[in-house]
Design a protein around this motif. Structure first.
Motif, mmCIF file in Angstrom:
data_model
loop_
_atom_site.group_PDB
_atom_site.id
_atom_site.type_symbol
_atom_site.label_atom_id
_atom_site.label_comp_id
_atom_site.label_asym_id
_atom_site.label_seq_id
_atom_site.Cartn_x
_atom_site.Cartn_y
_atom_site.Cartn_z
ATOM 1 N N GLU A 21 4.910 -2.792 44.236
ATOM 2 C CA GLU A 21 4.551 -1.501 44.838
ATOM 3 C C GLU A 21 5.672 -0.481 44.631
ATOM 4 O O GLU A 21 5.414 0.713 44.491
ATOM 5 C CB GLU A 21 4.228 -1.657 46.324
ATOM 6 N N LYS A 22 6.919 -0.943 44.587
ATOM 7 C CA LYS A 22 8.036 -0.015 44.363
ATOM 8 C C LYS A 22 8.003 0.555 42.940
ATOM 9 O O LYS A 22 8.432 1.686 42.699
ATOM 10 C CB LYS A 22 9.369 -0.716 44.653
ATOM 11 N N VAL A 23 7.491 -0.226 42.003
ATOM 12 C CA VAL A 23 7.301 0.259 40.629
ATOM 13 C C VAL A 23 6.222 1.335 40.621
ATOM 14 O O VAL A 23 6.372 2.389 39.998
ATOM 15 C CB VAL A 23 6.915 -0.912 39.695
ATOM 16 N N TRP A 24 5.121 1.064 41.339
ATOM 17 C CA TRP A 24 4.057 2.063 41.451
ATOM 18 C C TRP A 24 4.580 3.331 42.125
ATOM 19 O O TRP A 24 4.191 4.442 41.753
ATOM 20 C CB TRP A 24 2.865 1.497 42.235
ATOM 21 N N ASP A 25 5.465 3.172 43.126
ATOM 22 C CA ASP A 25 6.078 4.336 43.786
ATOM 23 C C ASP A 25 6.696 5.268 42.754
ATOM 24 O O ASP A 25 6.442 6.476 42.749
ATOM 25 C CB ASP A 25 7.204 3.898 44.742
ATOM 26 N N ILE A 26 7.533 4.697 41.889
ATOM 27 C CA ILE A 26 8.248 5.490 40.877
ATOM 28 C C ILE A 26 7.254 6.271 40.033
ATOM 29 O O ILE A 26 7.362 7.496 39.867
ATOM 30 C CB ILE A 26 9.112 4.571 39.981
ATOM 31 N N ALA A 27 6.272 5.557 39.490
ATOM 32 C CA ALA A 27 5.327 6.184 38.562
ATOM 33 C C ALA A 27 4.435 7.216 39.248
ATOM 34 O O ALA A 27 4.174 8.295 38.694
ATOM 35 C CB ALA A 27 4.472 5.102 37.911
ATOM 36 N N LEU A 28 3.985 6.922 40.459
ATOM 37 C CA LEU A 28 3.102 7.864 41.166
ATOM 38 C C LEU A 28 3.836 9.130 41.580
ATOM 39 O O LEU A 28 3.290 10.239 41.471
ATOM 40 C CB LEU A 28 2.478 7.179 42.382
ATOM 41 N N TYR A 29 5.076 8.977 42.048
ATOM 42 C CA TYR A 29 5.854 10.171 42.414
ATOM 43 C C TYR A 29 6.157 11.010 41.167
ATOM 44 O O TYR A 29 6.110 12.243 41.213
ATOM 45 C CB TYR A 29 7.137 9.772 43.161
ATOM 46 N N GLU A 30 6.427 10.344 40.053
ATOM 47 C CA GLU A 30 6.658 11.066 38.795
ATOM 48 C C GLU A 30 5.398 11.801 38.343
ATOM 49 O O GLU A 30 5.467 12.947 37.870
ATOM 50 C CB GLU A 30 7.102 10.086 37.696
ATOM 51 N N LEU A 31 4.254 11.150 38.505
ATOM 52 C CA LEU A 31 2.992 11.772 38.107
ATOM 53 C C LEU A 31 2.721 13.023 38.943
ATOM 54 O O LEU A 31 2.288 14.054 38.407
ATOM 55 C CB LEU A 31 1.837 10.773 38.269
ATOM 56 N N ALA A 53 -9.278 4.283 40.631
ATOM 57 C CA ALA A 53 -10.151 5.442 40.873
ATOM 58 C C ALA A 53 -9.911 6.032 42.267
ATOM 59 O O ALA A 53 -9.790 7.256 42.418
ATOM 60 C CB ALA A 53 -11.610 5.037 40.712
ATOM 61 N N ASN A 54 -9.822 5.172 43.263
ATOM 62 C CA ASN A 54 -9.575 5.658 44.626
ATOM 63 C C ASN A 54 -8.190 6.281 44.747
ATOM 64 O O ASN A 54 -8.006 7.307 45.414
ATOM 65 C CB ASN A 54 -9.724 4.524 45.642
ATOM 66 N N SER A 55 -7.207 5.658 44.109
ATOM 67 C CA SER A 55 -5.838 6.184 44.163
ATOM 68 C C SER A 55 -5.751 7.564 43.525
ATOM 69 O O SER A 55 -5.068 8.458 44.028
ATOM 70 C CB SER A 55 -4.873 5.217 43.483
ATOM 71 N N MET A 56 -6.443 7.752 42.405
ATOM 72 C CA MET A 56 -6.426 9.056 41.723
ATOM 73 C C MET A 56 -7.135 10.125 42.562
ATOM 74 O O MET A 56 -6.721 11.276 42.584
ATOM 75 C CB MET A 56 -7.074 8.938 40.336
ATOM 76 N N ARG A 57 -8.190 9.720 43.270
ATOM 77 C CA ARG A 57 -8.881 10.667 44.168
ATOM 78 C C ARG A 57 -7.940 11.090 45.299
ATOM 79 O O ARG A 57 -7.856 12.273 45.644
ATOM 80 C CB ARG A 57 -10.139 10.004 44.735
ATOM 81 N N ILE A 58 -7.211 10.118 45.860
ATOM 82 C CA ILE A 58 -6.251 10.412 46.934
ATOM 83 C C ILE A 58 -5.166 11.357 46.420
ATOM 84 O O ILE A 58 -4.766 12.306 47.101
ATOM 85 C CB ILE A 58 -5.630 9.103 47.479
ATOM 86 N N LEU A 59 -4.682 11.106 45.198
ATOM 87 C CA LEU A 59 -3.653 11.958 44.582
ATOM 88 C C LEU A 59 -4.144 13.397 44.459
ATOM 89 O O LEU A 59 -3.452 14.345 44.853
ATOM 90 C CB LEU A 59 -3.274 11.421 43.197
ATOM 91 N N ARG A 60 -5.354 13.573 43.926
ATOM 92 C CA ARG A 60 -5.905 14.927 43.721
ATOM 93 C C ARG A 60 -6.053 15.662 45.051
ATOM 94 O O ARG A 60 -5.712 16.835 45.154
ATOM 95 C CB ARG A 60 -7.261 14.850 43.001
ATOM 96 N N TRP A 76 -1.583 8.323 31.497
ATOM 97 C CA TRP A 76 -0.125 8.476 31.637
ATOM 98 C C TRP A 76 0.429 7.447 32.626
ATOM 99 O O TRP A 76 1.435 6.790 32.358
ATOM 100 C CB TRP A 76 0.216 9.891 32.132
ATOM 101 N N LEU A 77 -0.251 7.294 33.776
ATOM 102 C CA LEU A 77 0.219 6.381 34.823
ATOM 103 C C LEU A 77 0.231 4.935 34.325
ATOM 104 O O LEU A 77 1.202 4.192 34.546
ATOM 105 C CB LEU A 77 -0.685 6.506 36.051
ATOM 106 N N THR A 78 -0.829 4.542 33.636
ATOM 107 C CA THR A 78 -0.918 3.176 33.109
ATOM 108 C C THR A 78 0.211 2.903 32.121
ATOM 109 O O THR A 78 0.859 1.852 32.169
ATOM 110 C CB THR A 78 -2.281 2.955 32.428
ATOM 111 N N SER A 79 0.463 3.874 31.252
ATOM 112 C CA SER A 79 1.533 3.731 30.262
ATOM 113 C C SER A 79 2.902 3.610 30.923
ATOM 114 O O SER A 79 3.729 2.770 30.543
ATOM 115 C CB SER A 79 1.502 4.929 29.309
#
Length: 228
Positions: A21-31, A53-60, A76-79
């Motif tokens: 989850e900490k890895v996802w933190d880095i990428a999501l905050y960067e996105l 899909a749900n995470s991207m909806r929450i982000l938007r 981008w996030l997957t990469s």
């Protein structure tokens, strides 16, 4: 009533086996920064254990960009997460030892995750492909967690009754999925607190958990079931 050991152990990945989850933190905050905004802590917490899909909806929604195209962000996030996963993942306390003990005991195992196949393949370099008899990824089911489909799919692929399986989870979304599937649930919170819930066995870590303990959970669960 079956008082033998579990028919299989079904493991969640992010936050349960590895501290990803900490890895996802880095990428999501960067996105979020790339999108010209900043991800709130509340939105990040809401994403834990959720599908892409749900995470991207929450982000938007969090960024106030409801019409933002999803596909480029997912790409981008997957990469970025793939790149970070390839650098190696850190095991959660007791997770590697439990997985090893379960395999040595000859118990069937499944990895049941909301993460997509591409990223799971990178994570398996750390987790060990040989440690799982089946792998169910978030992009390979019709209804991801919190729907019970991922766990029911894993049990079906293993050819075992879901009610005789132990599911090991860390997030409210994952716990809801495992509980609805009919599995016996062992929950070890990582990023988010988990409320006490009927049918869910809460622990602070996987340290000290072994096949005998998992068997005791199944037996105690069966003893509480009404006779038919």
């Amino acid at each position: 009533m079956n008082s033998q050991r579990p028919a299989a152990v079904l493991f969640d990945m992010d936050g349960t086996l590895v501290d990803s989850e900490k890895v996802w933190d880095i990428a999501l905050y960067e996105l979020a920064v790339r999108a010209g905004g900043e991800l709130s802590q509340g939105a990040r917490h809401a994403m834990v254990g959720n599908s892409m899909a749900n995470s991207m909806r929450i982000l938007r929604e969090d960024l106030g960009q409801p019409d933002r195209p999803e596909e480029p962000d997912v790409k981008w996030l997957t990469s970025r997460v793939f790149e970070l996963f390839r650098e190696g993942l850190v095991w959660r306390p007791g997770a590697a030892e439990l997985l090893r003990a379960v395999k040595l005991a000859g118990m069937p195992t499944a990895l049941v995750t909301s993460t997509g196949r591409l990223l799971v393949e990178a994570a398996l370099d750390t987790l060990g492909r040989e440690n799982f008899d089946v792998v169910v990824c978030g992009d390979e089911v019709t209804m991801p967690k919190p729907d019970p489909e991922p766990y029911r799919t894993a049990a079906a692929l293993l050819g075992v009754p879901i009610t005789e399986c132990i599911a090991v989870e860390d997030s409210p979304t994952g716990v809801a999925s495992a509980l609805a599937s009919g599995a016996v649930v062992l929950a070890v919170p990582a990023e988010l607190e988990l409320p006490a819930t009927d049918g869910v066995h809460l622990r602070t870590s996987l340290v000290g958990v072994d096949p005998a303990y998992l068997t005791s959970l199944l037996i105690s669960h069966e003893l509480l079931q009404p006779e038919h």
